[in-house]
Design a protein around this motif. Structure first.
Motif, PDB file in Angstrom:
ATOM      1  N   GLU A   9      75.503 -60.218   3.240  1.00 21.90           N
ATOM      2  CA  GLU A   9      75.166 -60.865   4.514  1.00 21.90           C
ATOM      3  C   GLU A   9      74.772 -59.817   5.552  1.00 21.90           C
ATOM      4  OE1 GLU A   9      74.182 -63.490   7.320  1.00 21.90           O
ATOM      5  OE2 GLU A   9      74.632 -63.984   5.250  1.00 21.90           O
ATOM      6  N   ARG A  10      75.508 -58.714   5.584  1.00 21.34           N
ATOM      7  CA  ARG A  10      75.205 -57.633   6.531  1.00 21.34           C
ATOM      8  C   ARG A  10      73.807 -57.048   6.257  1.00 21.34           C
ATOM      9  NH1 ARG A  10      79.808 -55.091   6.077  1.00 21.34           N
ATOM     10  NH2 ARG A  10      79.167 -53.895   4.268  1.00 21.34           N
ATOM     11  N   VAL A  11      73.496 -56.805   4.993  1.00 21.32           N
ATOM     12  CA  VAL A  11      72.180 -56.255   4.641  1.00 21.32           C
ATOM     13  C   VAL A  11      71.083 -57.269   4.924  1.00 21.32           C
ATOM     14  CG1 VAL A  11      70.748 -55.449   2.720  1.00 21.32           C
ATOM     15  CG2 VAL A  11      73.089 -54.624   2.940  1.00 21.32           C
ATOM     16  N   THR A  12      71.333 -58.532   4.600  1.00 15.72           N
ATOM     17  CA  THR A  12      70.333 -59.582   4.848  1.00 15.72           C
ATOM     18  C   THR A  12      70.001 -59.676   6.338  1.00 15.72           C
ATOM     19  OG1 THR A  12      71.030 -60.837   2.915  1.00 15.72           O
ATOM     20  CG2 THR A  12      69.854 -62.059   4.631  1.00 15.72           C
ATOM     21  N   THR A  13      71.021 -59.652   7.168  1.00 14.35           N
ATOM     22  CA  THR A  13      70.821 -59.719   8.615  1.00 14.35           C
ATOM     23  C   THR A  13      70.003 -58.529   9.104  1.00 14.35           C
ATOM     24  OG1 THR A  13      72.880 -60.935   8.904  1.00 14.35           O
ATOM     25  CG2 THR A  13      72.005 -59.816  10.857  1.00 14.35           C
ATOM     26  N   ALA A  14      70.344 -57.349   8.626  1.00 12.83           N
ATOM     27  CA  ALA A  14      69.609 -56.135   9.028  1.00 12.83           C
ATOM     28  C   ALA A  14      68.149 -56.207   8.586  1.00 12.83           C
ATOM     29  CB  ALA A  14      70.282 -54.892   8.448  1.00 12.83           C
ATOM     30  N   LEU A  15      67.897 -56.677   7.358  1.00 13.28           N
ATOM     31  CA  LEU A  15      66.521 -56.738   6.847  1.00 13.28           C
ATOM     32  C   LEU A  15      65.704 -57.838   7.512  1.00 13.28           C
ATOM     33  CD1 LEU A  15      67.059 -56.008   3.060  1.00 13.28           C
ATOM     34  CD2 LEU A  15      66.165 -54.471   4.824  1.00 13.28           C
ATOM     35  N   GLN A  16      66.361 -58.893   7.956  1.00 11.35           N
ATOM     36  CA  GLN A  16      65.638 -59.928   8.691  1.00 11.35           C
ATOM     37  C   GLN A  16      65.177 -59.392  10.036  1.00 11.35           C
ATOM     38  OE1 GLN A  16      68.590 -63.035   8.460  1.00 11.35           O
ATOM     39  NE2 GLN A  16      67.536 -64.031   6.754  1.00 11.35           N
ATOM     40  N   ARG A  17      65.978 -58.531  10.647  1.00 11.69           N
ATOM     41  CA  ARG A  17      65.595 -57.918  11.925  1.00 11.69           C
ATOM     42  C   ARG A  17      64.557 -56.821  11.735  1.00 11.69           C
ATOM     43  NH1 ARG A  17      71.144 -56.348  14.001  1.00 11.69           N
ATOM     44  NH2 ARG A  17      72.161 -58.212  13.274  1.00 11.69           N
ATOM     45  N   ARG A  18      64.738 -56.034  10.660  1.00 13.55           N
ATOM     46  CA  ARG A  18      63.848 -54.897  10.413  1.00 13.55           C
ATOM     47  C   ARG A  18      63.390 -54.909   8.957  1.00 13.55           C
ATOM     48  NH1 ARG A  18      65.202 -49.636  12.360  1.00 13.55           N
ATOM     49  NH2 ARG A  18      63.195 -49.220  11.428  1.00 13.55           N
ATOM     50  N   ILE A  23      61.943 -51.349   2.309  1.00 15.30           N
ATOM     51  CA  ILE A  23      61.129 -50.504   1.433  1.00 15.30           C
ATOM     52  C   ILE A  23      61.803 -49.141   1.326  1.00 15.30           C
ATOM     53  CG2 ILE A  23      58.864 -49.453   1.081  1.00 15.30           C
ATOM     54  CD1 ILE A  23      58.842 -52.524   0.999  1.00 15.30           C
ATOM     55  N   HIS A  24      62.044 -48.711   0.110  1.00 10.91           N
ATOM     56  CA  HIS A  24      62.716 -47.423  -0.097  1.00 10.91           C
ATOM     57  C   HIS A  24      62.299 -46.813  -1.425  1.00 10.91           C
ATOM     58  CE1 HIS A  24      65.153 -50.360  -2.243  1.00 10.91           C
ATOM     59  NE2 HIS A  24      65.495 -49.370  -3.041  1.00 10.91           N
ATOM     60  N   GLU A  25      62.488 -45.533  -1.545  1.00  7.77           N
ATOM     61  CA  GLU A  25      62.250 -44.838  -2.809  1.00  7.77           C
ATOM     62  C   GLU A  25      63.422 -45.122  -3.737  1.00  7.77           C
ATOM     63  OE1 GLU A  25      59.839 -42.644  -4.104  1.00  7.77           O
ATOM     64  OE2 GLU A  25      58.603 -43.255  -2.404  1.00  7.77           O
ATOM     65  N   ASP A  26      63.124 -45.523  -4.950  1.00 10.43           N
ATOM     66  CA  ASP A  26      64.185 -45.706  -5.944  1.00 10.43           C
ATOM     67  C   ASP A  26      64.588 -44.337  -6.485  1.00 10.43           C
ATOM     68  OD1 ASP A  26      64.074 -48.534  -5.773  1.00 10.43           O
ATOM     69  OD2 ASP A  26      62.371 -48.566  -7.148  1.00 10.43           O
ATOM     70  N   ALA A  27      65.797 -44.227  -6.975  1.00 13.51           N
ATOM     71  CA  ALA A  27      66.259 -42.970  -7.571  1.00 13.51           C
ATOM     72  C   ALA A  27      65.399 -42.655  -8.788  1.00 13.51           C
ATOM     73  CB  ALA A  27      67.724 -43.082  -7.968  1.00 13.51           C
ATOM     74  N   ALA A  28      64.873 -41.451  -8.825  1.00 12.81           N
ATOM     75  CA  ALA A  28      64.025 -41.041  -9.950  1.00 12.81           C
ATOM     76  C   ALA A  28      64.866 -40.855 -11.202  1.00 12.81           C
ATOM     77  CB  ALA A  28      63.312 -39.731  -9.614  1.00 12.81           C
ATOM     78  N   ALA A  29      64.299 -41.186 -12.325  1.00 12.24           N
ATOM     79  CA  ALA A  29      64.914 -40.896 -13.625  1.00 12.24           C
ATOM     80  C   ALA A  29      64.143 -39.726 -14.218  1.00 12.24           C
ATOM     81  CB  ALA A  29      64.825 -42.105 -14.540  1.00 12.24           C
ATOM     82  N   ILE A  30      64.850 -38.691 -14.576  1.00 17.02           N
ATOM     83  CA  ILE A  30      64.211 -37.521 -15.193  1.00 17.02           C
ATOM     84  C   ILE A  30      64.654 -37.477 -16.648  1.00 17.02           C
ATOM     85  CG2 ILE A  30      64.044 -35.009 -15.192  1.00 17.02           C
ATOM     86  CD1 ILE A  30      64.644 -35.139 -12.166  1.00 17.02           C
TER      87      ILE A  30
END
Length: 174
Positions: A9-18, A23-30
């Protein structure tokens, strides 16, 4: 489960505002070759997983194959999405198991053409996801709807179903 629901819920609220924060870089797999058909895949946090091919394909068969990791990714990502959605909806799961199955044609991996001279695809085909779920006091219809909506949000499944293009960059030498 309530902790998961609160976090989501906290993340959803933040993403609705911003929305741009989503959008973020996913952790690379080497993946580093370890000799023969053995490979070790490394996560930036220090975790690693080793793969190998079966003896029939020149490996030692002592580790999982890369194809199995793909199916494991399908299954675990889908199970995670279902668990997150259940927490959000206040559903207390009794059990959840997701099985990912597929069939592959080894000719594609080896570059062997079919009888008509056409390239054989190396990727898995006939992919199946089998979900077993239970939740005390929750109707079968509600659980089916939960699974179906969660499945559509699974990033691993979406990556394959949406057939995202992959760019290839090659560096030769040390």
């Amino acid at each position: 489960m309530p902790d998961i629901a609160v976090a989501l819920e906290r993340v959803t609220t933040a993403l609705q505002r911003r929305p741009d924060m989503g959008i973020h870089e996913d952790a690379a797999a080497i993946a580093r070759w370890a000799g023969g058909t053995r490979v070790t895949a490394l996560h930036p946090n220090g975790h690693s997983v080793s793969t190998d091919m079966p003896c029939e394909l020149g490996g030692e068969g002592r580790s999982v194959t890369p194809g199995w990791l793909l199916r494991a990714g399908f299954a675990s990502c889908t199970a995670t999405c279902i668990g997150m959605a259940a927490a959000t909806e206040g559903i207390e799961l009794g059990s959840l198991e997701v099985q990912a199955r597929s069939r592959s044609d080894t000719r594609g991996l080896l570059g062997i053409a079919d009888a008509g001279g056409h390239e054989v695809g190396a990727g898995p085909r006939d992919v199946q996801m089998i979900v077993r779920i239970s939740a005390p006091g929750v109707s079968a219809a509600r659980l089916r709807a939960l699974v179906e909506s969660s499945y559509r949000r699974s990033p691993m499944v979406r990556a394959v179903e949406d057939a995202n293009p992959v760019s290839l960059e090659i560096t030769v030498g040390d």
